[in-house]
Enzyme design. Structure first.
Site, PDB file in Angstrom:
ATOM      1  N   ASP A 253       0.747  -1.295  -0.165  1.00  0.00           N
ATOM      2  CA  ASP A 253      -0.004   0.163  -0.047  1.00  0.00           C
ATOM      3  C   ASP A 253       0.775   1.157  -0.214  1.00  0.00           C
ATOM      4  OD1 ASP A 253      -2.260  -1.568   0.135  1.00  0.00           O
ATOM      5  OD2 ASP A 253      -2.637  -1.444   2.293  1.00  0.00           O
ATOM      6  N   LYS A 275      -0.340  -7.997  -3.158  1.00  0.00           N
ATOM      7  CA  LYS A 275      -1.741  -7.419  -3.119  1.00  0.00           C
ATOM      8  C   LYS A 275      -1.446  -5.926  -3.343  1.00  0.00           C
ATOM      9  CE  LYS A 275      -4.057  -6.871   0.877  1.00  0.00           C
ATOM     10  NZ  LYS A 275      -4.496  -5.459   0.807  1.00  0.00           N
ATOM     11  N   ASP A 306      -6.352  -5.706  -5.192  1.00  0.00           N
ATOM     12  CA  ASP A 306      -7.486  -5.597  -3.970  1.00  0.00           C
ATOM     13  C   ASP A 306      -8.629  -4.512  -4.412  1.00  0.00           C
ATOM     14  OD1 ASP A 306      -8.752  -6.301  -1.692  1.00  0.00           O
ATOM     15  OD2 ASP A 306      -7.510  -5.247  -0.173  1.00  0.00           O
ATOM     16  N   LYS A 308     -11.571  -5.000  -4.561  1.00  0.00           N
ATOM     17  CA  LYS A 308     -13.114  -5.073  -3.857  1.00  0.00           C
ATOM     18  C   LYS A 308     -14.345  -4.652  -4.764  1.00  0.00           C
ATOM     19  CE  LYS A 308     -11.274  -4.952   0.810  1.00  0.00           C
ATOM     20  NZ  LYS A 308      -9.768  -4.809   0.574  1.00  0.00           N
ATOM     21  N   ASP A 311     -19.971  -3.580  -7.714  1.00  0.00           N
ATOM     22  CA  ASP A 311     -21.113  -2.742  -8.531  1.00  0.00           C
ATOM     23  C   ASP A 311     -21.818  -3.879  -9.113  1.00  0.00           C
ATOM     24  OD1 ASP A 311     -22.637  -0.700  -9.982  1.00  0.00           O
ATOM     25  OD2 ASP A 311     -20.741   0.514  -9.486  1.00  0.00           O
ATOM     26  N   SER A 366     -11.759  -7.849   8.509  1.00  0.00           N
ATOM     27  CA  SER A 366     -11.151  -7.806   9.776  1.00  0.00           C
ATOM     28  C   SER A 366     -11.214  -6.513  10.428  1.00  0.00           C
ATOM     29  CB  SER A 366      -9.553  -7.995   9.492  1.00  0.00           C
ATOM     30  OG  SER A 366      -9.179  -6.858   8.610  1.00  0.00           O
ATOM     31  N   GLN A 425      -8.721  -1.182  12.346  1.00  0.00           N
ATOM     32  CA  GLN A 425      -8.370  -2.496  11.887  1.00  0.00           C
ATOM     33  C   GLN A 425      -7.805  -3.188  13.059  1.00  0.00           C
ATOM     34  OE1 GLN A 425      -7.672  -3.946   8.600  1.00  0.00           O
ATOM     35  NE2 GLN A 425      -7.542  -5.497  10.075  1.00  0.00           N
ATOM     36  N   GLY A 444       0.847  -6.200   5.740  1.00  0.00           N
ATOM     37  CA  GLY A 444       1.032  -4.898   5.084  1.00  0.00           C
ATOM     38  C   GLY A 444       2.030  -4.077   5.954  1.00  0.00           C
ATOM     39  N   ARG A 445       1.597  -3.124   6.679  1.00  0.00           N
ATOM     40  CA  ARG A 445       2.406  -2.079   7.497  1.00  0.00           C
ATOM     41  C   ARG A 445       3.737  -2.816   8.208  1.00  0.00           C
ATOM     42  NH1 ARG A 445      -2.289   1.586   9.591  1.00  0.00           N
ATOM     43  NH2 ARG A 445      -3.571  -0.352   8.878  1.00  0.00           N
TER      44      ARG A 445
END
EC number: 2.4.2.10
Length: 477
Positions: A253, A275, A306, A308, A311, A366, A425, A444-445
């Site tokens: 990210d 991702k 990712d 998501k 629609d 999550s 989170q 991630g982080r």
């Protein structure tokens, strides 16, 4: 012309029309191979179609007892049609997914329980595609014990089918085909030796017998689960994890393409999946995509966008394949919400793309206070059952969410220490998420924001793999 001469002529013709390719390829089961068979092109060559059907009929079908013929979708369908006419036997058609309207049938045609059906397939590697059709036919009460195929790659498919009570009869084996091509100067002896060595060293994953009762997916090794998966991306991911000994997915990210590529250069060898959120990259461009794909090949990982999607079907189809991101051209798999209903999967399933497609449906989240209920989760899993070739797995937190060992549980929200951030989170430890059923774990982080991303990636990889190894041995505390 005698049978042997006809086979030789067929092999040479398949090479001439580029149905047999040499180079570096990936099979449906996720295996790397120096030789690839693309028999879809034979529909443009009526004489070759006729030759194949004549040879299959005279060498196999004429001696078998059966009531119906069913081709494995989709490449084998034209050959199955010709054989049905030639043998004057009824043909059945298996859909890859059940219709959502009308009769909602998976098997088309007229048949009765306990009648015998013979399977027709083009190429067999692990035998998983044949078994998908076999299992669906058996669920309808048909007896399926015979399969006739054009080419046996000799990589374990015959043995896998026999374990499932299916006898396979093939026109050609890989060894026979390569010998014919070498003898007729279509390929060099060096290529022939390379393929022979490949055959001796590389076998397809074993496919579990369909007669065995439901197996707890948590105790099955990744390589065995690859053999029962019906989605090509899931197969590849299982095999990558087993080969690289990592079930770590890194969430990159970052807003700079240079930062992302620099990060992946450091951690690429330690992850199975990357991702992305492409819509946050401020300098996104086609050159970045090409470098990203090259890095995925270099380090042998897959790409998950990712996105998501959430629609209506038509909009999602455009979001997936059009616009500046053209996600369908580079992402191996994407994340999707089930909220809009089945239309979203139907749209992605039919979206034009030369790549194999994979979807992770969000069954759980999550984040603290999310509105997903147990009933929503159950409905999401149920919806996915109609699209087995499209489904890579589920984004979820609990092992009880689904049973199918061929699908992958992707679990985010993992850090070694921090239990929660200030935006809701909630984090779990690597050991906890593996115990709760995670197959691929997203970090991630915990890696991206660290002072030494490579060191952290190795730390997460080792902890996660150790926890997975304990799980399949039944030693989780």
């Amino acid at each position: 012309m005698d049978f042997t001469k006809q086979l030789e002529e067929l092999a040479i013709n398949l090479f001439k029309i580029d149905a047999v390719k040499f180079g570096e390829f990936t099979t449906k089961s996720g295996m790397k191979t120096p030789v690839y068979f693309d028999l879809r092109v034979i529909v443009s060559y009526p004489a070759i179609m006729e030759s194949i059907s004549d040879l299959l009929y005279s060498s196999s079908l004429i001696s078998l007892e059966y009531d119906h013929i069913c081709g494995v979708p989709y490449t084998a369908l034209p050959i199955a049609t010709l054989l049905s006419v030639k043998a004057k036997k009824s043909m059945l058609m298996r859909r890859k997914e059940a219709k959502s309207y009308g009769t909602k049938k998976l098997i088309e045609g007229h048949f009765s329980k306990n009648q015998k059906c013979c399977i027709v397939e083009d190429v067999v590697t692990s035998g998983s595609s044949v078994l998908e059709t076999v299992n669906d036919l058996r669920k309808e009460g048909l007896v399926v014990e015979q399969a006739v195929i054009i080419l046996d790659r000799e990589q374990g498919g015959r043995q896998n089918l026999e374990k499932n009570r299916v006898k396979m009869m093939s026109l050609l084996t890989m060894s026979e085909l390569i010998k014919i091509l070498v003898d007729n100067n279509c390929i060099t002896k060096e290529i022939g030796v390379e393929v022979k060595n490949y055959l001796n060293s590389t076998k397809a994953p074993s496919v579990e017998s369909s007669e065995v009762s439901a197996v707890n997916r948590l105790n099955m090794p990744y390589e065995k689960r690859a053999g029962v998966s019906r989605n090509s991306i899931a197969k590849q991911l299982f095999n990558i994890m087993a080969t690289k000994k990592t079930n770590l997915c890194i969430s990159v990210d970052l807003t700079s393409s240079v930062q992302i590529l620099n990060l992946l250069e450091k951690v690429g060898e330690h992850v199975c999946l990357v991702k992305t959120h492409v819509d946050i990259i401020e300098d996104f461009n086609s050159d970045f995509v090409e470098q990203l794909k090259q890095m995925a090949t270099k380090f042998n990982f897959l790409l998950l966008e990712d996105r998501k999607f959430a629609d209506i079907g038509n909009t999602v189809s455009l979001q997936y394949s059009k616009g500046i991101y053209k996600i369908s051209e580079w992402a191996d798999c994407v994340t999707v919400h089930s909220l809009p209903g089945e239309g979203i999967l139907k749209a992605l399933n039919s979206a034009s793309s030369d790549k194999s497609k994979g979807v992770f449906l969000l069954a759980e989240m999550s984040s603290e206070g999310n509105l997903i209920t147990p009933d929503y989760t159950k409905a999401t899993v149920k919806m996915a059952e109609k699209y087995p070739q499209l489904m890579t797995g589920f984004v979820c937190q609990n092992a009880a969410t689904f049973d199918d060992p061929g699908l992958i549980q992707l679990t985010p929200g993992v850090q070694l220490e921090k239990p929660k951030d200030n935006l809701g989170q909630v984090y779990n430890t690597p050991e906890k998420v593996i115990e709760n059923g995670a197959d691929v774990v997203v970090v991630g982080r915990g890696i991206v924001a660290s002072k030494n991303p490579e060191t952290e990636a190795v730390l997460y990889k080792n902890i996660l793999w150790k926890s997975y190894s304990k799980r399949i041995l039944g030693k989780m505390e």
